[in-house]
Design a protein around this motif. Sequence first.
Motif, PDB file in Angstrom:
ATOM      1  N   ASN A 247     -83.468  37.404  -9.581  1.00 39.20           N
ATOM      2  CA  ASN A 247     -84.227  38.547  -9.059  1.00 39.20           C
ATOM      3  C   ASN A 247     -85.535  38.131  -8.397  1.00 39.20           C
ATOM      4  OD1 ASN A 247     -82.852  41.152  -9.443  1.00 39.20           O
ATOM      5  ND2 ASN A 247     -82.824  40.579 -11.604  1.00 39.20           N
ATOM      6  N   PHE A 248     -85.504  37.026  -7.671  1.00 39.42           N
ATOM      7  CA  PHE A 248     -86.590  36.614  -6.790  1.00 39.42           C
ATOM      8  C   PHE A 248     -86.066  36.582  -5.363  1.00 39.42           C
ATOM      9  CE2 PHE A 248     -88.460  34.427 -10.604  1.00 39.42           C
ATOM     10  CZ  PHE A 248     -89.655  35.128 -10.614  1.00 39.42           C
ATOM     11  N   HIS A 249     -86.824  37.128  -4.428  1.00 38.43           N
ATOM     12  CA  HIS A 249     -86.428  37.101  -3.018  1.00 38.43           C
ATOM     13  C   HIS A 249     -86.837  35.751  -2.438  1.00 38.43           C
ATOM     14  CE1 HIS A 249     -86.667  41.796  -2.867  1.00 38.43           C
ATOM     15  NE2 HIS A 249     -85.754  41.335  -3.701  1.00 38.43           N
ATOM     16  N   VAL A 250     -86.039  34.725  -2.729  1.00 38.65           N
ATOM     17  CA  VAL A 250     -86.421  33.377  -2.296  1.00 38.65           C
ATOM     18  C   VAL A 250     -86.306  33.210  -0.789  1.00 38.65           C
ATOM     19  CG1 VAL A 250     -85.790  32.354  -4.511  1.00 38.65           C
ATOM     20  CG2 VAL A 250     -84.068  32.550  -2.719  1.00 38.65           C
ATOM     21  N   ASP A 251     -85.675  34.181  -0.101  1.00 36.57           N
ATOM     22  CA  ASP A 251     -85.603  34.132   1.358  1.00 36.57           C
ATOM     23  C   ASP A 251     -86.880  34.639   2.018  1.00 36.57           C
ATOM     24  OD1 ASP A 251     -84.655  37.305   2.194  1.00 36.57           O
ATOM     25  OD2 ASP A 251     -84.466  36.639   0.129  1.00 36.57           O
ATOM     26  N   ASP A 252     -87.750  35.294   1.261  1.00 38.00           N
ATOM     27  CA  ASP A 252     -88.984  35.871   1.798  1.00 38.00           C
ATOM     28  C   ASP A 252     -90.127  34.886   1.590  1.00 38.00           C
ATOM     29  OD1 ASP A 252     -91.028  37.434   2.704  1.00 38.00           O
ATOM     30  OD2 ASP A 252     -90.782  39.040   1.225  1.00 38.00           O
ATOM     31  N   LYS A 253     -90.587  34.305   2.668  1.00 39.26           N
ATOM     32  CA  LYS A 253     -91.668  33.323   2.582  1.00 39.26           C
ATOM     33  C   LYS A 253     -93.000  33.960   2.203  1.00 39.26           C
ATOM     34  CE  LYS A 253     -88.840  30.119   3.898  1.00 39.26           C
ATOM     35  NZ  LYS A 253     -88.352  29.106   2.915  1.00 39.26           N
ATOM     36  N   ASN A 254     -93.120  35.269   2.352  1.00 40.96           N
ATOM     37  CA  ASN A 254     -94.359  35.953   2.003  1.00 40.96           C
ATOM     38  C   ASN A 254     -94.389  36.430   0.555  1.00 40.96           C
ATOM     39  OD1 ASN A 254     -95.306  35.711   4.693  1.00 40.96           O
ATOM     40  ND2 ASN A 254     -94.134  37.530   5.299  1.00 40.96           N
ATOM     41  N   ASP A 255     -93.310  36.234  -0.184  1.00 46.11           N
ATOM     42  CA  ASP A 255     -93.261  36.614  -1.595  1.00 46.11           C
ATOM     43  C   ASP A 255     -93.866  35.492  -2.420  1.00 46.11           C
ATOM     44  OD1 ASP A 255     -92.642  37.351  -4.196  1.00 46.11           O
ATOM     45  OD2 ASP A 255     -90.708  38.217  -3.659  1.00 46.11           O
ATOM     46  N   SER A 256     -95.027  35.729  -2.981  1.00 41.40           N
ATOM     47  CA  SER A 256     -95.739  34.676  -3.710  1.00 41.40           C
ATOM     48  C   SER A 256     -94.985  34.244  -4.960  1.00 41.40           C
ATOM     49  CB  SER A 256     -97.145  35.152  -4.075  1.00 41.40           C
ATOM     50  OG  SER A 256     -97.090  36.326  -4.882  1.00 41.40           O
ATOM     51  N   ASN A 257     -94.384  35.196  -5.681  1.00 41.74           N
ATOM     52  CA  ASN A 257     -93.643  34.845  -6.892  1.00 41.74           C
ATOM     53  C   ASN A 257     -92.402  34.010  -6.567  1.00 41.74           C
ATOM     54  OD1 ASN A 257     -95.384  36.194  -8.678  1.00 41.74           O
ATOM     55  ND2 ASN A 257     -94.342  38.152  -8.332  1.00 41.74           N
ATOM     56  N   ALA A 258     -91.730  34.344  -5.470  1.00 40.90           N
ATOM     57  CA  ALA A 258     -90.559  33.569  -5.066  1.00 40.90           C
ATOM     58  C   ALA A 258     -90.954  32.153  -4.677  1.00 40.90           C
ATOM     59  CB  ALA A 258     -89.840  34.269  -3.915  1.00 40.90           C
ATOM     60  N   GLN A 272     -82.126  23.945  -4.795  1.00 38.47           N
ATOM     61  CA  GLN A 272     -81.465  25.244  -4.773  1.00 38.47           C
ATOM     62  C   GLN A 272     -80.562  25.278  -3.543  1.00 38.47           C
ATOM     63  OE1 GLN A 272     -80.015  28.625  -4.242  1.00 38.47           O
ATOM     64  NE2 GLN A 272     -81.800  28.688  -2.890  1.00 38.47           N
ATOM     65  N   HIS A 273     -79.248  25.553  -3.728  1.00 38.51           N
ATOM     66  CA  HIS A 273     -78.253  25.349  -2.676  1.00 38.51           C
ATOM     67  C   HIS A 273     -77.907  26.610  -1.894  1.00 38.51           C
ATOM     68  CE1 HIS A 273     -77.198  21.241  -4.015  1.00 38.51           C
ATOM     69  NE2 HIS A 273     -77.468  21.708  -5.226  1.00 38.51           N
ATOM     70  N   ILE A 274     -78.420  27.778  -2.252  1.00 35.73           N
ATOM     71  CA  ILE A 274     -78.045  29.020  -1.590  1.00 35.73           C
ATOM     72  C   ILE A 274     -79.099  29.374  -0.549  1.00 35.73           C
ATOM     73  CG2 ILE A 274     -77.413  31.430  -1.913  1.00 35.73           C
ATOM     74  CD1 ILE A 274     -75.537  29.386  -3.200  1.00 35.73           C
ATOM     75  N   SER A 275     -78.643  29.565   0.687  1.00 38.54           N
ATOM     76  CA  SER A 275     -79.572  29.867   1.779  1.00 38.54           C
ATOM     77  C   SER A 275     -79.241  31.182   2.483  1.00 38.54           C
ATOM     78  CB  SER A 275     -79.542  28.732   2.817  1.00 38.54           C
ATOM     79  OG  SER A 275     -78.225  28.537   3.310  1.00 38.54           O
ATOM     80  N   THR A 276     -78.191  31.879   2.070  1.00 36.74           N
ATOM     81  CA  THR A 276     -77.827  33.151   2.682  1.00 36.74           C
ATOM     82  C   THR A 276     -78.012  34.279   1.677  1.00 36.74           C
ATOM     83  OG1 THR A 276     -75.506  32.819   2.065  1.00 36.74           O
ATOM     84  CG2 THR A 276     -76.182  32.079   4.247  1.00 36.74           C
ATOM     85  N   GLY A 282     -79.689  42.282   1.800  1.00 41.07           N
ATOM     86  CA  GLY A 282     -80.113  41.166   2.633  1.00 41.07           C
ATOM     87  C   GLY A 282     -80.999  40.143   1.976  1.00 41.07           C
ATOM     88  N   HIS A 283     -81.161  40.161   0.659  1.00 42.07           N
ATOM     89  CA  HIS A 283     -82.022  39.193  -0.022  1.00 42.07           C
ATOM     90  C   HIS A 283     -81.193  38.196  -0.830  1.00 42.07           C
ATOM     91  CE1 HIS A 283     -85.814  41.057   1.062  1.00 42.07           C
ATOM     92  NE2 HIS A 283     -85.347  42.238   0.687  1.00 42.07           N
ATOM     93  N   THR A 284     -81.781  37.058  -1.086  1.00 45.01           N
ATOM     94  CA  THR A 284     -81.144  35.996  -1.869  1.00 45.01           C
ATOM     95  C   THR A 284     -81.675  36.064  -3.287  1.00 45.01           C
ATOM     96  OG1 THR A 284     -81.015  34.617   0.114  1.00 45.01           O
ATOM     97  CG2 THR A 284     -80.701  33.523  -2.000  1.00 45.01           C
ATOM     98  N   LEU A 285     -80.855  36.585  -4.189  1.00 44.76           N
ATOM     99  CA  LEU A 285     -81.243  36.765  -5.589  1.00 44.76           C
ATOM    100  C   LEU A 285     -80.495  35.819  -6.521  1.00 44.76           C
ATOM    101  CD1 LEU A 285     -81.225  40.686  -5.735  1.00 44.76           C
ATOM    102  CD2 LEU A 285     -83.090  39.172  -5.056  1.00 44.76           C
ATOM    103  N   ASP A 286     -79.233  35.542  -6.216  1.00 51.44           N
ATOM    104  CA  ASP A 286     -78.404  34.668  -7.047  1.00 51.44           C
ATOM    105  C   ASP A 286     -78.509  33.243  -6.520  1.00 51.44           C
ATOM    106  OD1 ASP A 286     -76.661  36.872  -8.619  1.00 51.44           O
ATOM    107  OD2 ASP A 286     -76.913  37.466  -6.528  1.00 51.44           O
ATOM    108  N   LEU A 287     -78.716  32.291  -7.433  1.00 53.36           N
ATOM    109  CA  LEU A 287     -79.008  30.922  -7.039  1.00 53.36           C
ATOM    110  C   LEU A 287     -78.043  29.947  -7.716  1.00 53.36           C
ATOM    111  CD1 LEU A 287     -82.910  31.078  -7.403  1.00 53.36           C
ATOM    112  CD2 LEU A 287     -81.509  31.702  -5.424  1.00 53.36           C
ATOM    113  N   PHE A 288     -77.972  28.736  -7.138  1.00 49.36           N
ATOM    114  CA  PHE A 288     -77.159  27.649  -7.673  1.00 49.36           C
ATOM    115  C   PHE A 288     -78.000  26.387  -7.588  1.00 49.36           C
ATOM    116  CE2 PHE A 288     -73.686  24.691  -8.084  1.00 49.36           C
ATOM    117  CZ  PHE A 288     -72.762  25.361  -8.869  1.00 49.36           C
ATOM    118  N   ILE A 289     -78.377  25.828  -8.740  1.00 52.14           N
ATOM    119  CA  ILE A 289     -79.396  24.774  -8.816  1.00 52.14           C
ATOM    120  C   ILE A 289     -78.796  23.539  -9.471  1.00 52.14           C
ATOM    121  CG2 ILE A 289     -81.683  24.190  -9.699  1.00 52.14           C
ATOM    122  CD1 ILE A 289     -82.194  27.249  -9.885  1.00 52.14           C
TER     123      ILE A 289
END
Length: 532
Positions: A247-258, A272-276, A282-289
């Motif tokens: 539940n982090f928008h890692v695609d948003d460069k302006n999200d400080s927590n992400a 972290q291998h997920i880029s879509t 439209g956000h990247t919440l699920d990750l694979f590390i």
Amino acid sequence: MNFSHIIKTVSSQTFNNKGQLMHLCNVFLRRTRRGTRAGKSVQRAIPVITSKINHYDSQNIICHKQHGANIANLAKIPLLKTNSLISDEINTNNNIVISVLNCRSVKNKALSISDYVVSNKLDMFAITETWLGSSIDESVKQELVPTGYDFLQLNREHRRGGGIALMFKKGMNIEYLPNNDICIDQFEHMDFSFCHAKTCVKFCVIYRPPPSKSNDLRTSLFFDQWNSYLDRIVTFPHEFIITGDFNFHVDDKNDSNAMKFLQTLEDHNLTQHISTATHIRGHTLDLFITRSESNLLRTKASVHEPNLFDARGNPFCDHHAIQAVLAGAKPKKISKTFTFRKWKTVDQVELSKDIVLDIPDTNPSVDELANQYDSELRDVVEKHAPLVTKSVLLRPNTQWYSDELRESKRNRRRAERKWRETGLEIHRQIFKERCSNTGKLLHQTKQDFFSKKIEDCSGDHKQLFKLSNSLMGKQHDIVLPTSTSNTELSNKFAHFFINKVTTIRNVLSQQHSFNRELSLAEDTPFNGEPLP
């Protein structure tokens, strides 16, 4: 071409008959531009001039003109895939396939998820937000978990929702690793281990609920516990995988927590291998590390739509699934061994002829007679119905599949292959429509099949209860006590019931005996008012 030019050309020719003249006029008057209506059977080539080259001699005088392509000027262009957005299909028949999905309750998606696992030949399937933990869990898992798979879950306590689980093939030999020595309350996690390519791999499933006033979760506390958790994980000497919904928008460069979360991964040398996008918004919440230098993945982890549909054909999943292929061999298929006798093929007349016990004239003991009966009857049974041993591979239960459903699933696979081949939006829409039709037919076929079975069992209560128990997940394998031989097992049962009868007799003997001299009390007349 004007009309005067046609007259000049025709007048300069000599014709033997009128037909030749008419043919030449038709040739000149026929339109040859692109788009001429000529019928389906006529095909005209469109001329293309690729170059016009002048050749000069030593005195810069034009010798002749060449029309056409100069082969020396042509450059070789490498062929590219028509659609780079769609990843190449990987042969998953020989590699371990892992998938991760936020289901947001498996209770209303159990059948669709089971079909998703079987259709994609998944070896491990991590689920976040299972929403399990109620009294109907057994019936849900009965429909959710296919034959040949195991299921481990961790339910959320004291609040509804949440929960994580792992579904895996029985041949994976996965072991759950409890973490009782650390206190983590800002996110849910389960750690597992399994052997892969002669090495031990740790597999961690994470679900971080978004902070709110109702759950009293804080992002600052999460980072404290998350860093402590990573400090323990990175000390693992072998490979490991961390996946789930953060539940982090890692695609948003302006999200400080992400960005802070991604920095924690970089500080621990993780990738972290997920880029879509993994969510429909439209956000990247699920990750694979994994570790940055890890060679565990055969190809890059991909994101695709799970295409889960309800009984009405409507999609009901807001997350996309992550799928990864590990570089290693699949686990061996699990088989189950059965031993049985073909009693229905026994000839009753011949069997009765062979059952002739020869009792000796002497007075044998009871044990001798029992041994004789057992030996002779066993020989007769082995003659007419010998013991048969059969080994069967554990496959998903598809007894309720109809021919229409199988054809629908084949059409769905054809549509998917066509979409992967072209990457066109129209083929994607056709594939989605086929998925919707298959989803509706999947629910309807199973409902019709078991409704018919229940009707057939209407007069047999034993079969009806057996069927209902299997559907509700209450059917379990009968496990006998451990023993070295059948004789020892029989003696255990005999001693158990003998001791039980003896105990009942001792309890009854200790109670006061019934006094037969006491007479029963006489009936008293009824003095009340009669009912209206």
